[in-house]
Design a protein around this motif. Sequence first.
Motif, PDB file in Angstrom:
ATOM      1  N   TYR A 117       2.174   1.752  -3.528  1.00  0.00           N
ATOM      2  CA  TYR A 117       1.143   2.353  -4.383  1.00  0.00           C
ATOM      3  C   TYR A 117       0.946   3.831  -4.026  1.00  0.00           C
ATOM      4  O   TYR A 117       0.711   4.664  -4.907  1.00  0.00           O
ATOM      5  CB  TYR A 117      -0.181   1.605  -4.228  1.00  0.00           C
ATOM      6  CG  TYR A 117      -0.244   0.287  -4.968  1.00  0.00           C
ATOM      7  CD1 TYR A 117       0.118   0.223  -6.316  1.00  0.00           C
ATOM      8  CD2 TYR A 117      -0.680  -0.881  -4.349  1.00  0.00           C
ATOM      9  CE1 TYR A 117       0.049  -0.974  -7.021  1.00  0.00           C
ATOM     10  CE2 TYR A 117      -0.744  -2.084  -5.043  1.00  0.00           C
ATOM     11  CZ  TYR A 117      -0.376  -2.126  -6.369  1.00  0.00           C
ATOM     12  OH  TYR A 117      -0.443  -3.305  -7.058  1.00  0.00           O
ATOM     13  N   PHE A 118       1.041   4.152  -2.742  1.00  0.00           N
ATOM     14  CA  PHE A 118       0.911   5.547  -2.313  1.00  0.00           C
ATOM     15  C   PHE A 118       2.025   6.388  -2.923  1.00  0.00           C
ATOM     16  O   PHE A 118       1.782   7.509  -3.394  1.00  0.00           O
ATOM     17  CB  PHE A 118       0.953   5.637  -0.791  1.00  0.00           C
ATOM     18  CG  PHE A 118       0.678   7.012  -0.254  1.00  0.00           C
ATOM     19  CD1 PHE A 118      -0.607   7.381   0.113  1.00  0.00           C
ATOM     20  CD2 PHE A 118       1.695   7.950  -0.124  1.00  0.00           C
ATOM     21  CE1 PHE A 118      -0.878   8.653   0.605  1.00  0.00           C
ATOM     22  CE2 PHE A 118       1.438   9.222   0.360  1.00  0.00           C
ATOM     23  CZ  PHE A 118       0.153   9.573   0.728  1.00  0.00           C
TER      24      PHE A 118
ATOM     25  N   ALA B 286       0.837  -1.203   0.000  1.00  0.00           N
ATOM     26  CA  ALA B 286       0.000   0.000   0.000  1.00  0.00           C
ATOM     27  C   ALA B 286       0.876   1.259   0.000  1.00  0.00           C
ATOM     28  O   ALA B 286       0.575   2.244  -0.699  1.00  0.00           O
ATOM     29  CB  ALA B 286      -0.930  -0.005   1.207  1.00  0.00           C
TER      30      ALA B 286
ATOM     31  N   ALA C 184      -3.751   1.632  -3.173  1.00  0.00           N
ATOM     32  CA  ALA C 184      -3.163   1.776  -1.842  1.00  0.00           C
ATOM     33  C   ALA C 184      -4.234   1.570  -0.770  1.00  0.00           C
ATOM     34  O   ALA C 184      -4.018   0.870   0.230  1.00  0.00           O
ATOM     35  CB  ALA C 184      -2.510   3.149  -1.700  1.00  0.00           C
TER      36      ALA C 184
END
Length: 412
Positions: free
Chosen positions: A373-374, A370, A382
């Motif tokens: 992805y952030f 996550a 995320a």
Amino acid sequence: MSGNISLKPSISERQRLRILYERYRPAYEKNLMRLQKHIRKLLLKTDINFNIKYRLKSFESYFQKLIRYRQKGIDPLIINDLIGLRIICPFLEDVERVERILRDNFTVLEIEHKHAHKAVTEFSYEAVHLTLQLPEKYFEGFIPYSDRTCEVQLRTILQDAWAEVEHELIYKANFSMLNEPVKRKLASLNATLTLSDIIFQEIRDYQKEIQALREKCHVSMTEKISFPNGKAPAGGTEEKPEQAYQEIPPGIISRSKIEKQLFEALEAHSRHQYKTAVQIYTQILKQRLKPVIRSIIYNHRGMAYFVMGDYEKALNDFNRALKFDAQNLRALNNRGSTYRMLKNYNRALEDFQKSLETDSYQHETYHIRALTYFDLMDYPRALNDCNKALSLKPDYEPAKALQKLIAARMNF
């Protein structure tokens, strides 16, 4: 005792006792079920692996015990173990923990540590016996010579096994018929089982100590990676002053010395003395090790390099860890985290995906992915991974914090 008083109940008294026993037996069985459920509920709140056996003493056992007590002149004549439970656990430590739980939650009238004062040459089963007092409101009437009590026996698995065998070989048989060689064999067997319990506990204590240090090492790395863009606040994992470490020439370290060095390395690592930890890990790696152990050491040295900010060396060690054990998911996750710190996001996501395909119950891996992805500003993915992490561990604070941050970025 007067000669006019019979040591045995009369036939008419036996019949009277049986009638009263059968009359109140359902209530005693109900109390027994209520008690074992309550104790089970208490123990299920812990991580203790336990088994509970329970019974209401049969009328014949109750009656025979009454006869034995009269013959011994016991006064007052009270049978405290009409209701009985036995709690069996793997380790001595577990027995001590269960004893504390019972003492904290019940009125304990008596505690007896069986075999505590026996000589080495004697043999009898070891256990802890507690007499618990039950609430008076549970009883509508009493079986004669009983009280509102329950005897709880606490044993390890080995103690329980010995007790069962001893009951068959000694208690049921005529002990006086055993010759001295047989008695010595039984004493030796009992001593072996007792020593085995102690050794099992020592091994468990050592494992727990090592595991605690390994978790501290893992936390120091997690603290560094658990922030967007890999930027941790100052003061989180700074290196502490190093202790002097004398290098040991290769080839002279025994197996026990390797274990000692591993403990020292983990201790230094957990104290944020990373250079010292790296030095000791390096010395260990010069020795002959099984592939799976070598993988673990490379992974730990890589973690130390990671926290020190030397990502290239960390990446090399995680690669070596996976070379020696491709199933080392911690090394795979750590390599993914290192790729993330190097902003090689595609390789990071590949490692996290491979790890989760092997084991989809890793809340920390979902959280780290996550974060990745952030960093890529892919907030929906995320958030999805944050939700997965929290579904596995609802109280996982890093995922909660990231979830709030993502929500703020997505304006909802």
